[in-house]
Design an enzyme around this catalytic site. Structure first.
Site, PDB file in Angstrom:
ATOM      1  N   CYS A   1       7.413   4.064   5.919  1.00 46.06           N
ATOM      2  CA  CYS A   1       6.601   3.866   4.716  1.00 46.06           C
ATOM      3  C   CYS A   1       7.441   3.401   3.537  1.00 46.06           C
ATOM      4  O   CYS A   1       6.933   2.768   2.620  1.00 46.06           O
ATOM      5  CB  CYS A   1       5.860   5.151   4.357  1.00 46.06           C
ATOM      6  SG  CYS A   1       6.927   6.528   3.880  1.00 46.06           S
TER       7      CYS A   1
ATOM      8  N   CYS B   1      -3.532   3.597   9.338  1.00 53.38           N
ATOM      9  CA  CYS B   1      -2.316   3.074   9.963  1.00 53.38           C
ATOM     10  C   CYS B   1      -1.709   4.048  10.971  1.00 53.38           C
ATOM     11  O   CYS B   1      -0.498   4.025  11.211  1.00 53.38           O
ATOM     12  CB  CYS B   1      -1.285   2.724   8.884  1.00 53.38           C
ATOM     13  SG  CYS B   1      -1.862   1.483   7.700  1.00 53.38           S
TER      14      CYS B   1
ATOM     15  N   CYS C   1      -1.386   8.188   7.183  1.00 53.66           N
ATOM     16  CA  CYS C   1      -2.723   7.850   6.698  1.00 53.66           C
ATOM     17  C   CYS C   1      -3.585   7.358   7.863  1.00 53.66           C
ATOM     18  O   CYS C   1      -3.087   6.721   8.795  1.00 53.66           O
ATOM     19  CB  CYS C   1      -2.630   6.766   5.626  1.00 53.66           C
ATOM     20  SG  CYS C   1      -1.714   7.272   4.161  1.00 53.66           S
TER      21      CYS C   1
ATOM     22  N   CYS D   1       0.838  -1.203   0.000  1.00 55.74           N
ATOM     23  CA  CYS D   1       0.000   0.000   0.000  1.00 55.74           C
ATOM     24  C   CYS D   1       0.873   1.253   0.000  1.00 55.74           C
ATOM     25  O   CYS D   1       0.638   2.191  -0.765  1.00 55.74           O
ATOM     26  CB  CYS D   1      -0.925  -0.015   1.214  1.00 55.74           C
ATOM     27  SG  CYS D   1      -2.117   1.341   1.251  1.00 55.74           S
ATOM     28  N   CYS D   2       1.899   1.266   0.852  1.00 53.65           N
ATOM     29  CA  CYS D   2       2.811   2.412   0.897  1.00 53.65           C
ATOM     30  C   CYS D   2       3.584   2.556  -0.412  1.00 53.65           C
ATOM     31  O   CYS D   2       3.847   3.670  -0.874  1.00 53.65           O
ATOM     32  CB  CYS D   2       3.786   2.265   2.061  1.00 53.65           C
ATOM     33  SG  CYS D   2       3.055   2.510   3.698  1.00 53.65           S
TER      34      CYS D   2
END
Length: 361
Positions: free
Chosen positions: A349, A326, A323, A242-243
């Protein structure tokens, strides 16, 4: 950008409408149609750019007196679609959106104007940057942040410098220092699409307060996102991926025109940053960490002395803000970044590791 043969239903405003009224109306609208009243009126482009900069996520549609030549700039300033007038040549619109290999005007995207490119010096080889980093660390290891920034922006070094900012809990300090040195320094903000609303509001507040003139909002690639995270829930199963999608890849694209990036990292934030130097080289780019040796008390002192606005979530115990899926508030005695990816085997990240390490290549 979508080309529409028929008018869409939605809130419709003339581009001569004052910005304050447009913002107020857009706040409650999931789509907004801006009517251009004259071919030479550029206010619609400005309205779209400002709305996107200030966090508007709805559908933006351009309508009225528009020319195919304007297609690319409509897209670059934030429009999602154009209502074509009766008899318009759709092929011409498509062709003009892709016709030019360079742009002249700045916009909300990462394309750099041609006049800016022409003045740039060649990027030094990585070996030269390694030597430069070693030399700068020897000279500025104990220097204050202002000295480090001044040295970095010395034109004799030939660096093309931008800053990375999350507009998080401590970001005001670094951005204030940068603005005092050069408010036109490009500031890259990675708009992941999953920031707290308070962060987006804070970005607008700080940008205006500090007089920053080149904040670049960078979003994930739409095709990659549709393929890898169509439901916006990749963080649940693979936070690293995702990062990578929302931060590492966009930063790689946005920073392609720079060979030096300023970050706000500090040694006290976490044990993995305890040996952080003011200068380092990552993926052939000089990383500058002016606040590396600052303590939490130094941050607080600067915020108070300069009367800088605080991130709205700071008073709720959020010491490091990323975000929303998280990030949590930290508890007494925890590291400043303990609230990031809590419960996961993850502390960064990936944007500071370098592209290869971040994606595991």
């Amino acid at each position: 950008m979508q080309l529409l043969d028929e008018a869409e239903i939605g809130l419709r405003l003339s581009v001569i409408t004052p910005l304050e009224e447009v913002e107020a109306a857009a706040a409650g609208a999931d789509r907004l149609i801006l009517e251009f009243d004259a071919f030479r009126d550029g206010r619609g482009f400005s309205l779209a750019a400002i709305l996107r900069e200030r966090g508007y996520k709805g559908r933006l549609i351009a309508a009225g007196k528009l020319l195919p030549d304007q297609a690319r700039h409509l897209r670059r300033t934030g429009f999602d679609a154009v209502e074509l007038s009766p008899g318009a040549d759709k092929a011409a619109w498509t062709r003009m959106d892709q016709a030019f290999s360079a742009v002249y005007q700045p916009a909300n995207d990462v394309e750099r104007p041609i006049w800016n490119r022409r003045t740039l010096r060649p990027v030094p080889p990585s070996d030269d940057l390694d030597a430069l980093a070693a030399d700068l660390n020897a000279r500025y290891a104990d220097a204050d942040a202002s000295e480090i920034l001044a040295a970095t922006m010395d034109p004799r070094l030939g660096l093309r410098t931008a800053a990375i900012s999350s507009f998080g809990a401590e970001s005001a300090v670094l951005l204030d220092l940068i603005a005092r040195e050069n408010a036109a320094t490009p500031v890259i903000f990675l708009e992941t699409g999953q920031h707290f609303l308070q962060t987006l509001q804070y970005r607008g507040e700080l940008t205006q307060r500090l007089g920053l003139t080149d904040v670049r909002v960078v979003v994930p690639n739409a095709e990659e996102k549709a393929s890898l995270d169509p439901k916006d829930d990749l963080w649940r199963t693979d936070a690293d991926a995702c990062c990578d999608l929302r931060k590492v890849r966009p930063l790689a694209r946005a920073s392609a025109g720079f060979n030096a990036l300023i970050t706000g990292r500090k040694r006290f934030q976490t044990s993995s940053r305890s040996q952080l130097l003011p200068f380092e080289v990552v993926d052939g780019t000089l990383r500058i960490n002016p606040l590396a040796n600052w303590a939490a008390e130094d941050i607080e002192t600067w915020l108070e002395a300069r009367d800088l606005p605080r991130h709205p979530l700071s008073e709720q115990g959020f010491a490091s803000i990323g975000c929303w899926p998280c990030t949590r508030a930290v508890q007494s005695g925890e590291d400043a970044r303990a609230g990031r990816w809590s419960g996961m085997d993850k502390t960064e990240c990936g944007i500071h590791f370098g592209r290869r390490q971040a994606v595991g290549a």
